[in-house]
Design an enzyme around this catalytic site. Structure first.
Site, PDB file in Angstrom:
ATOM      1  N   TYR A 145     -22.734  11.572  -9.854  1.00  0.00           N
ATOM      2  CA  TYR A 145     -23.291  11.779 -11.193  1.00  0.00           C
ATOM      3  C   TYR A 145     -23.033  10.534 -12.027  1.00  0.00           C
ATOM      4  CZ  TYR A 145     -23.895  13.733 -15.896  1.00  0.00           C
ATOM      5  OH  TYR A 145     -24.305  13.970 -17.181  1.00  0.00           O
ATOM      6  N   ASP A 240     -19.614   2.978 -10.159  1.00  0.00           N
ATOM      7  CA  ASP A 240     -19.396   3.817 -11.336  1.00  0.00           C
ATOM      8  C   ASP A 240     -17.950   4.302 -11.280  1.00  0.00           C
ATOM      9  OD1 ASP A 240     -19.131   5.855 -13.164  1.00  0.00           O
ATOM     10  OD2 ASP A 240     -20.976   6.891 -12.606  1.00  0.00           O
ATOM     11  N   LYS A 271     -13.921   7.020 -19.806  1.00  0.00           N
ATOM     12  CA  LYS A 271     -12.812   7.973 -19.750  1.00  0.00           C
ATOM     13  C   LYS A 271     -11.501   7.371 -20.259  1.00  0.00           C
ATOM     14  CE  LYS A 271     -15.208  11.344 -17.650  1.00  0.00           C
ATOM     15  NZ  LYS A 271     -15.525  12.632 -18.250  1.00  0.00           N
TER      16      LYS A 271
END
Length: 440
Positions: A145, A240, A271
Site C-alpha cells: 500500500y 516505500d 510515520k
C-alpha cells in the site's frame, strides 16, 4: 430533539457529519464489525477512550509512536514550536536540520524534500521517476500500500485489501492502466514483466517489508534481484519506507533486512520522522531530487511542507532514538512477546503464526507465515474478528483490520506484555470456536 429521546452519541454525530463517521476508513471498524472507539487521550502504552476505557495499545497510530504516546520530550518540542508560530510558508532552520538528520541516517538520501504525508511522498516519488525516465509505467506488488493516489490503488493492502476488486471507484481506467502488479517475493514474475514491459517502466515501487497486509517477510535475494532488474531495464527502484524507516533500526530498513548492499534510487519516508504529527519525505540521489522544482521540471509544492510543529516533533523523536534508545532491546522484547502469543494460539488449538520484524508483529490464522498477499486465506479475516473483539473487551487494542501490523513501543514493558497474555489466550479460544470452511 424530542422530549425523552436519548442524546446523540459520538457515533451518531460522527455518521451525520463525516462519511462513514470517520476521516480514514479503517477507523470505522468495518473490517472487524462492531462500533468504533473514540479516543480522548493517550499516555505511554495506553489509549484512553471517551467512555473511560484504558486500552493497552498495539496500534500506536499505525506505527509512528515508537516512543509511546505523548513522550515528554516530544510534547515539549511541539509546545515550544507552536508558541513560536504554527506555520510560516518560509524555510526554517529546523527543516534544514531535519533534512540533514535524514541524510546522515540514510546514505541513499543524498537530498530530501519534506512533504505532509506518506501518500504525498509516494505520489511525488513517482512523479520524479516519470520525469527522470520519460516513461509512464509503474510496477508495484500485490498487498503493498502506497497511499490513495490514483494508479496505486491496485491490489493494495491495508484498508482496501478487502475490497472485491482491490481497487477504488473514481480512479480512471487510464490511470490504473499505468500500473502493473506482481506477486511479492516472486522474482520470476518480475522478470517476466520486465521482459515484456521493461522499456516502458519508470519505476519498481515496493515496501521492502510489506506492513499493510499484515507483515510479509522479504527474501533478501528477491530485494537484490529487484535492484538488478531495475538497472537492467533503466527504471528507478523506489522503496516505500513510510513504516519501516527508523522502526527496525536508526535509518533505512535495508541492513535489518539483510540487504545493506541494496541502495534504492528514491525512498518514501513518513510515520516516525513526524513523531506522531503529519509529515513525510521523498529522498534519494541528488541528480534525481534536483529534478524537483524550483531547480527542475518536476513540480511539487505544499504550503504545510516542512511544517515547523511537525518538524519539531520529528526532530525530538529522532534525537531520542539516536541518543538514548535501544533498538536491540525493543526488538528482542517484541520477538519474545510474539513467541508467547504464538504459543497461546497453539494451546488454544487454533492454527496461527506470528511473524515478527523489529518491533512489528502480525497474527495470521494459517500454519506458516505468508510470503505474499495471495497466500493469506479468506478464513484469516473470519477468525481475526473474534480475536480482535475479545482482546478489546479485555482492554487490549489491536489495529482494527486483519490486514494491518501491530507495534510495540519503548513504553511497552515486559510486565505489561506478560499481564496481557491471559487476554490473548481467551481471544484465541474465541477464534478457535469460529467454524471456517476448508479451502477447496
Amino acid at each position: 430533539m424530542n422530549a425523552g429521546a436519548r442524546p446523540p452519541t459520538l457515533a451518531d454525530r460522527a455518521r451525520v457529519a463525516m462519511p462513514g463517521g470517520v476521516n480514514s476508513p479503517v477507523r470505522s471498524f468495518r473490517s472487524v464489525g462492531g462500533e468504533p472507539i473514540f479516543a480522548a487521550r493517550a499516555e505511554g502504552p495506553w489509549l484512553i477512550t471517551e467512555d473511560g476505557r484504558r486500552l493497552l495499545d498495539f496500534c500506536l497510530s499505525f506505527g509512528p509512536l515508537i516512543l509511546g504516546h505523548a513522550p515528554a520530550e516530544v510534547v515539549r518540542a511541539v509546545s515550544d514550536a507552536a508558541a513560536r508560530g504554527a506555520s510560516f510558508a518560509v524555510t526554517t532552520a529546523t527543516e534544514i536540520e531535519m533534512a540533514e538528520a535524514l541524510r546522515q541516517a540514510i546514505p541513499a538520501a543524498e537530498k530530501v524534500r519534506l512533504v505532509s504525508s506518506g501518500t504525498e511522498a509516494c505520489m511525488s516519488a513517482l512523479r520524479v521517476a516519470r520525469g527522470a525516465t520519460g516513461r509512464n509505467l509503474v510496477l508495484k506488488f500485490s498487498g503493498c500500500y502506497h497511499g490513495h493516489a490514483d494508479g496505486l490503488l491496485v491490489r493494495a493492502g491495508s484498508g482496501v485489501a478487502g475490497l472485491a476488486e482491490a481497487t477504488s471507484a473514481g480512479v480512471p481506467p487510464a490511470c490504473a492502466a499505468q500500473t502493473v502488479v506482481a506477486r511479492f517475493n516472486s522474482a520470476e514474475q518480475v522478470e517476466r514483466i520486465v521482459e515484456r514491459h521493461g522499456g516502458d517502466l519508470a519505476a519498481i515501487l515496493l515496501e521492502p517489508a510489506p506492513a499493510n497486509v499484515g507483515l510479509l517477510l522479504p527474501d533478501p535475494a528477491f530485494l537484490r534481484r529487484l535492484r538488478e532488474l531495475a538497472d537492467a531495464c533503466g527504471s528507478l527502484l523506489i522503496w516505500d519506507e513510510v513504516i519501516t524507516a527508523f522502526r527496525l533500526r536508526y535509518g533505512s530498513a535495508g541492513p535489518a533486512l539483510g540487504v545493506s548492499d541494496v541502495r534504492p534510487d528514491l525512498l518514501c519516508l513518513g510515520k516516525i520522522i513526524g513523531g506522531g504529527l503529519p509529515m513525510g519525505a521523498v529522498a534519494g540521489r541528488a541528480e534525481l531530487m534536483d529534478l524537483l522544482a524550483p531547480l527542475g521540471p518536476v513540480y511539487q509544492a505544499g504550503t504545510l511542507s516542512g511544517n515547523p510543529v511537525s518538524v519539531a516533533a520529528g526532530l525530538a523523536t529522532l534525537r531520542a532514538l539516536r541518543e538514548r534508545f535501544s533498538y536491540d532491546e525493543l526488538n528482542a522484547r517484541t520477538a519474545r512477546f510474539a513467541a508467547d502469543i504464538e504459543a497461546r494460539a497453539g494451546a488454544a488449538g487454533v492454527p496461527a503464526v506470528v511473524p515478527v520484524l523489529g518491533s512489528m508483529f502480525s497474527v495470521f490464522f494459517m500454519d506458516r507465515p505468508p510470503r505474499a498477499f495471495e497466500d493469506i486465506p479468506a478464513s484469516h479475516a473470519t477468525r481475526f474478528r473474534p480475536l480482535f473483539h475479545a482482546l478489546l473487551s479485555a482492554g487490549v487494542y489491536l489495529p482494527p483490520s486483519p490486514y494491518e501490523v501491530a507495534f510495540l513501543s519503548a513504553a511497552h514493558g515486559d510486565d505489561l506484555l506478560e499481564r496481557s497474555l491471559p487476554a490473548w489466550s481467551a481471544a484465541f479460544e474465541a477464534a478457535a470456536r469460529v467454524k471456517v470452511e476448508a479451502p477447496p
